[in-house]
Design an enzyme around this catalytic site. Structure first.
Site, mmCIF file in Angstrom:
data_model
loop_
_atom_site.group_PDB
_atom_site.id
_atom_site.type_symbol
_atom_site.label_atom_id
_atom_site.label_comp_id
_atom_site.label_asym_id
_atom_site.label_seq_id
_atom_site.Cartn_x
_atom_site.Cartn_y
_atom_site.Cartn_z
ATOM 1 N N GLU A 1 0.949 -1.324 0.135
ATOM 2 C CA GLU A 1 0.112 -0.088 0.007
ATOM 3 C C GLU A 1 0.972 1.262 0.028
ATOM 4 O O GLU A 1 2.019 1.106 0.338
ATOM 5 C CB GLU A 1 -0.849 0.051 1.330
ATOM 6 C CG GLU A 1 -1.914 -1.007 1.427
ATOM 7 C CD GLU A 1 -2.716 -0.953 2.539
ATOM 8 O OE1 GLU A 1 -2.294 -0.278 3.640
ATOM 9 O OE2 GLU A 1 -3.733 -1.614 2.779
ATOM 10 N N HIS B 1 -5.812 2.048 6.013
ATOM 11 C CA HIS B 1 -5.380 1.711 7.370
ATOM 12 C C HIS B 1 -4.514 2.809 7.799
ATOM 13 O O HIS B 1 -4.189 4.074 6.753
ATOM 14 C CB HIS B 1 -4.108 0.590 7.226
ATOM 15 C CG HIS B 1 -4.763 -0.784 6.445
ATOM 16 N ND1 HIS B 1 -4.605 -1.504 5.169
ATOM 17 C CD2 HIS B 1 -5.627 -1.531 7.279
ATOM 18 C CE1 HIS B 1 -5.028 -2.440 4.991
ATOM 19 N NE2 HIS B 1 -5.875 -2.552 6.420
#
Lengths: 305, 419
Positions: free
Chosen positions: A217, A260
């Site tokens: 990510e 996140h």
């Protein structure tokens, strides 16, 4: 073989009487994991699915007569550091921290103490570790029945910053006939106990593992660290990466965090575009679709034979 | 969360770091009074949570209190990067002999705070590090041991600073490091840190960001600064959609939903999850030519009411024609509960679920029960044998060409495990 866990691995659950922890304990026991005790302060004498509950980690070690290999920590964020310190000081060597929203300073302190004690932390904000058909430590894959559907034994090591995507990727591999040696949900926070590069030597030493798949990510330097590791160490393992969150590179998304806590882009090197370039420069292909992964793994494995 | 400059100054001041005698003002009159009290030339600075103030005309020098008031009147009305200022800061124009940089940030790779110091202050530290690396000193801190002055001294000495400058700058960097750790900052920066003509050091500007996760335990500090608990301090103002989703989420403790639509203007509403799944699916929609109207995250097994509330907010967004309900394989969140929630939202708004839901792709826990419900309402669904990419592609095709895709759906829908 596998990494981190094996048939004889024993662990405890700290915060075992919480709602999620009760489910997690059931799932792990059903999968065949050896959960030897639980800790919730003030709840000594209870049982959770047959697992005895104690007030302290010390009491567990006294009752079972040895220090369990691991601990799954699922206590509220304000109490996590204390619980992890307790496990570390008792001599526990592998700690999976499930809890989300722990301040970075606490995480860094736990990781530093673990380093001093020769222990390893996985997470926080993760679902744990699974060795298909051997042991599951944490909520990874869900109930034993569901975990068996997604995870099968094999040669691919999986590491992912997303717990859910660990299962999605493994399930995609399984459907294509590619099993997993060990799958690790490493956690979605900015600072985590074990990064890709820190786990690579374990997979490297594991005879069963022949290839690695990672889910990555934007945010942080973990992918850059892996690129450096690959360049510095002559790894025998081909790595295939998937990068999510490419849309975050667009101008209007600047400074925003998605998914996140760790996806927040804090520096120029943290963007998806930058990471993809770095990984590819290190010889790690980055695919755009999860469903491309099995063929890419088969290609790299085929090329080596 | 970000702090305004006037708050950052208060934070370093309470940590024992010298600052100039400044005034925080909300009106031109207050700015005049502040300038009078300071005496001499002053600088009037816009208080916004964004960079680029200088370029935008948000920082101006004044030689008299009247001029300071006039500048304040202008700056208070000046929007910078979409933000109106919270107020202005009136600061004495300091007699600076040299500018330095002092900062403490997290090093995620080492998992320790990193102290940074440069004798080239007033400019962006990343620029200095790139062009004049010998002018940047660095040093990591332990997370467990107390911070000692010598650690700060070593960092400063790396840049060649010596003599009384070294001894005066050392406690400033050490205090900044301690406050960064104690106050749970993700970054704490003084730029410029000025050495005045008389040899004393003073912070002329400060920038602090606190970790959101630490807000509960930093409540005391936040109260002291007068920051309300519901002040989000996002880089932008939350939209109506974002506020509504947040309200729905906090009204019910079961599960977690999040929604963002800042920067999204499309016609395909996304009811998606979980963390990594949402990132993957948003990319998959955009890469296949789709235009998302929003971003969402569903996780932790939300109630029917919560899934329904989220879907309703997505459907009510202007320009939304259809929604795509998609997640990576779920093991905790129940497929049937999400199915019930999204169908309920469609019905409540008088929409046909079969028409409105372009695709439902949530495989995993309780999927058989979920798929049965979807079948009853004629909603196209698929299990794990259809990839996230393919599911997103189907949704995009449907919204771009409704007639062509509807005839192609029956064979693909509800294929079962099929392996």
């Amino acid at each position: 073989m596998s990494v981190l866990l094996d048939e004889s691995f024993t662990f405890i659950v700290q915060g075992i009487t919480g709602r999620e922890a009760v489910n997690l304990t059931r799932e792990c026991l059903d999968y065949g994991s050896r959960v030897v005790g639980g800790v919730t302060p003030g709840r000594k004498g209870r049982e959770v699915h047959g697992v005895p509950v104690f007030d302290t980690v010390q009491q567990v070690t006294e009752a079972v007569g040895y220090v369990p290999n691991g601990s799954v920590v699922t206590v509220p964020p304000a109490f996590t550091k204390d619980a992890v310190f307790e496990a570390l000081e008792a001599g526990v060597e592998l700690i999976v921290i499930v809890t989300e929203r722990i301040p970075r300073r606490d995480v860094a302190q736990m990781v530093e103490l673990a380093g001093m004690r020769g222990a390893r932390i996985i997470g926080p904000n993760c679902l744990g570790v699974i060795v298909p058909e051997v042991c599951k430590m944490g909520g990874i894959g869900g109930p034993a029945r569901d975990a068996a559907k997604a995870y099968t034994p094999g040669a691919v090591g999986v590491m992912s910053r997303s717990g859910g995507m660990t299962t999605e990727i493994s399930s995609t591999l399984t459907a294509a006939g590619l099993g997993q040696s060990t799958a690790i949900s490493i956690g979605g926070d900015a600072i985590i106990g074990s990064t890709y590069a820190e786990l690579m030597p374990l997979f490297e030493a594991d005879k069963q593992t022949e290839a690695i798949v990672i889910y990555t990510e934007p945010g942080g330097r973990m992918e850059a660290q892996l690129s450096d590791w690959v360049k510095e160490n002559e790894s025998r393992l081909p790595i295939i990466a998937f990068m999510a969150g490419r849309f975050m590179d667009s101008e209007e998304m600047k400074g925003m965090s998605f998914g996140h806590a760790g996806t927040i882009v804090e520096g120029a090197e943290d963007t998806a575009t930058e990471k993809i370039a770095r990984l590819e420069a290190a010889g790690i292909p980055v695919v755009e679709r999860i469903d491309e992964i099995p063929d890419r793994v088969k290609e790299t494995l085929g090329a080596r034979v | 969360m970000r702090f305004y400059e006037y708050e950052s100054r208060k934070i370093i001041e309470r940590a024992g770091i010298p600052v100039t005698r400044y005034g925080f003002c909300n009106t031109p009159d207050e700015a005049r009074t502040a300038a009078e009290e300071i005496g001499g030339s002053v600088v009037v600075k816009s208080q916004v949570l964004t960079g680029g103030r200088m370029k935008a005309g948000g920082v101006k020098f004044a030689d008299s209190p009247d001029e300071a008031a006039a500048h304040a009147a202008e700056i208070l009305e000046l929007e910078i990067n979409g933000q109106m200022p919270r107020g202005v800061l009136v600061d004495p124009k300091a007699e600076v002999a040299q500018e330095y940089y002092a900062g403490v940030v997290w090093d995620g790779t080492q998992k320790r705070p990193l102290m940074l110091f440069s004798d080239m202050g007033g400019i962006d530290i990343e620029e200095v590090a790139e062009r004049h690396p010998e002018h940047v000193g660095r040093g990591h801190l332990s997370n467990l041991l107390p911070i000692s002055d010598f650690e700060a001294k070593q960092v400063i000495a790396q840049t060649g600073v010596t003599g009384s400058e070294l001894n005066r700058a050392t406690p400033i960097l050490a205090r900044l490091a301690a406050l960064m750790r104690d106050c749970d900052m993700t970054m704490a920066e003084i730029n410029p840190l000025a050495r005045l003509e008389d040899g004393s050091f003073v912070a002329l500007d400060a920038h602090m960001e606190m970790e959101n996760e630490a807000r509960p335990r930093q409540r005391g500090l936040l109260q002291e600064l007068g920051i309300a608990e519901d002040e989000a301090r996002e880089p932008y103002e939350p939209s109506e959609f974002e506020r509504n989703v947040k309200a729905i989420d906090s009204a019910d403790h079961r599960g977690v939903i999040q929604g963002k639509d800042h920067g999204f203007q499309g016609n395909l509403g996304l009811v998606i999850g979980a963390g990594g799944g949402s990132l993957t699916l948003t990319d998959a929609v955009r890469s296949q030519g789709g235009s998302p109207a929003n971003y969402t995250e569903i996780g932790g097994n939300p109630s029917v009411a919560k899934a329904c509330g989220l879907t309703r907010e997505v459907l009510r967004k202007e320009g939304v024609e259809k929604i795509a309900v998609m997640m990576s394989i779920v093991s905790n969140t129940r497929v049937d509960i999400v199915a019930r929630g999204v169908i309920k939202a469609c019905l409540e708004l008088g929409k046909d679920p079969g028409e409105t839901i372009a695709i439902f792709r949530i495989p995993g826990a309780w999927e058989e029960e979920g798929f049965k419900i979807l079948e009853r309402y004629g909603v196209e669904y698929c299990d794990r044998s259809v990839s996230m990419w393919e599911a997103a592609g189907r949704a995009v095709a449907k919204i771009q060409n409704p007639a062509a895709s509807s005839s192609a759906t029956p064979g693909a829908a509800g294929s079962g495990e099929g392996r």
